[in-house]
Design an enzyme around this catalytic site. Structure first.
Site, PDB file in Angstrom:
ATOM      1  N   TYR A  89       0.789  -1.081  -0.202  1.00 39.91           N
ATOM      2  CA  TYR A  89      -0.177   0.361   0.090  1.00 39.91           C
ATOM      3  C   TYR A  89       0.918   1.195  -0.049  1.00 39.91           C
ATOM      4  CZ  TYR A  89      -3.987  -2.810   1.325  1.00 39.91           C
ATOM      5  OH  TYR A  89      -4.893  -3.868   1.307  1.00 39.91           O
ATOM      6  N   TYR A 128       0.008 -10.305   0.015  1.00 35.33           N
ATOM      7  CA  TYR A 128       1.099  -9.608   0.824  1.00 35.33           C
ATOM      8  C   TYR A 128       1.101 -10.377   2.372  1.00 35.33           C
ATOM      9  CZ  TYR A 128      -2.558  -6.896   2.720  1.00 35.33           C
ATOM     10  OH  TYR A 128      -3.741  -6.433   3.392  1.00 35.33           O
ATOM     11  N   ARG A 138      -2.569 -12.319   2.994  1.00 37.59           N
ATOM     12  CA  ARG A 138      -3.666 -12.012   2.430  1.00 37.59           C
ATOM     13  C   ARG A 138      -3.982 -12.168   1.303  1.00 37.59           C
ATOM     14  NH1 ARG A 138      -7.674  -8.405   4.093  1.00 37.59           N
ATOM     15  NH2 ARG A 138      -8.446 -10.653   3.531  1.00 37.59           N
ATOM     16  N   HIS A 141      -7.184  -8.278  -2.912  1.00 37.95           N
ATOM     17  CA  HIS A 141      -8.309  -7.874  -2.559  1.00 37.95           C
ATOM     18  C   HIS A 141      -8.383  -6.543  -2.912  1.00 37.95           C
ATOM     19  CE1 HIS A 141      -6.022  -7.303   1.094  1.00 37.95           C
ATOM     20  NE2 HIS A 141      -6.776  -6.399   1.382  1.00 37.95           N
ATOM     21  N   HIS A 143     -10.566  -3.002  -1.220  1.00 32.44           N
ATOM     22  CA  HIS A 143     -11.546  -2.408  -0.391  1.00 32.44           C
ATOM     23  C   HIS A 143     -12.500  -1.453  -1.077  1.00 32.44           C
ATOM     24  CE1 HIS A 143      -8.957  -3.514   3.242  1.00 32.44           C
ATOM     25  NE2 HIS A 143      -7.858  -3.473   2.007  1.00 32.44           N
TER      26      HIS A 143
END
Length: 226
Positions: A89, A128, A138, A141, A143
């Site tokens: 991110y 990640y 994870r 995905h 959000h």
């Protein structure tokens, strides 16, 4: 609280929740106007690009926002944010060793049209590792945040990708009570709407209420354990 998802133990309230009565401003505003958005707000491929294009698989994500009766929800603000193709991110607290993509910001927004339809272009996010355990990853995905006609109506969820084997091993995904509810979070590949020689497409519809509702982070669905 879900012990397998370790941080949920610390985040869960220890006392009963208190629901304050909403004020008029919380139930009647805001009103979102498409003219307030930039022309690239729903194009995550271009809206942060500086010296070139972001790295990764190019995608189109589209779908409809509907209520429990199948009626379109028009004028809803849909926000999306995600990691880059390497699984990192653009956030100062993300210390994953994958590099930051200088041409990818990882966030965008759009407003549903009269049919409740939305779409955006993006780069497929990478999986990640996270500190839930020594070998926890994870799944890829995106959000989603959806605003209705009032600030108090904000709903937040995640979208996974069809066929990802990490979904069934993810402690966060396992907090979803039923398989049907988990399926409501998995986007289906939509090859009929691919952009030729450019981008693959995924379909992700969102239902706001009712027994067929998409599973949201802040909503208890009928039949789900409390």
């Amino acid at each position: 609280m879900t012990p397998g998802y370790r941080t949920s133990v610390l985040r869960s309230p220890r006392n009963a929740l208190i629901a304050p009565r909403n004020t008029l401003s919380e139930t009647t505003g805001p009103v979102f106007d498409p003219r307030e958005l930039g022309e690239k707000d729903n194009d995550l491929i271009l809206n942060f690009a500086r010296d070139g294009l972001p790295i990764g698989e190019r995608l189109i994500v589209h779908g409809y926002v509907r209520d429990e009766f199948g009626n379109p929800v028009k004028g809803a603000l849909v926000e999306a944010w995600q990691a880059n193709a390497g699984g990192r991110y653009r956030h100062k607290k993300d210390r994953y060793l994958a590099p930051i993509d200088p041409n990818f910001g990882g966030c965008g927004r759009m407003i549903t049209d009269d049919n409740g339809y939305y779409f955006f272009r993006t780069i497929k996010p990478g999986p990640y590792p996270w500190a839930n355990s020594t070998n926890a990853w994870r799944p890829a995905h995106i959000h989603f945040s959806i605003h209705g006609t009032g600030w108090a109506q904000r709903l937040i969820t995640q979208m996974y990708f069809e066929g990802d084997p990490l979904i069934e091993r993810c402690p966060i995904a396992k907090t979803v009570p039923t398989l049907d509810q988990l399926r409501s979070l998995i986007a289906q590949e939509d090859p009929a709407n691919n952009a030729p020689f450019d981008a693959r497409t995924y379909r992700f519809d969102l239902t706001l209420r009712g027994r067929r509702a998409t599973f949201f982070d802040n909503v208890t669905l009928p039949g789900a354990p409390r």
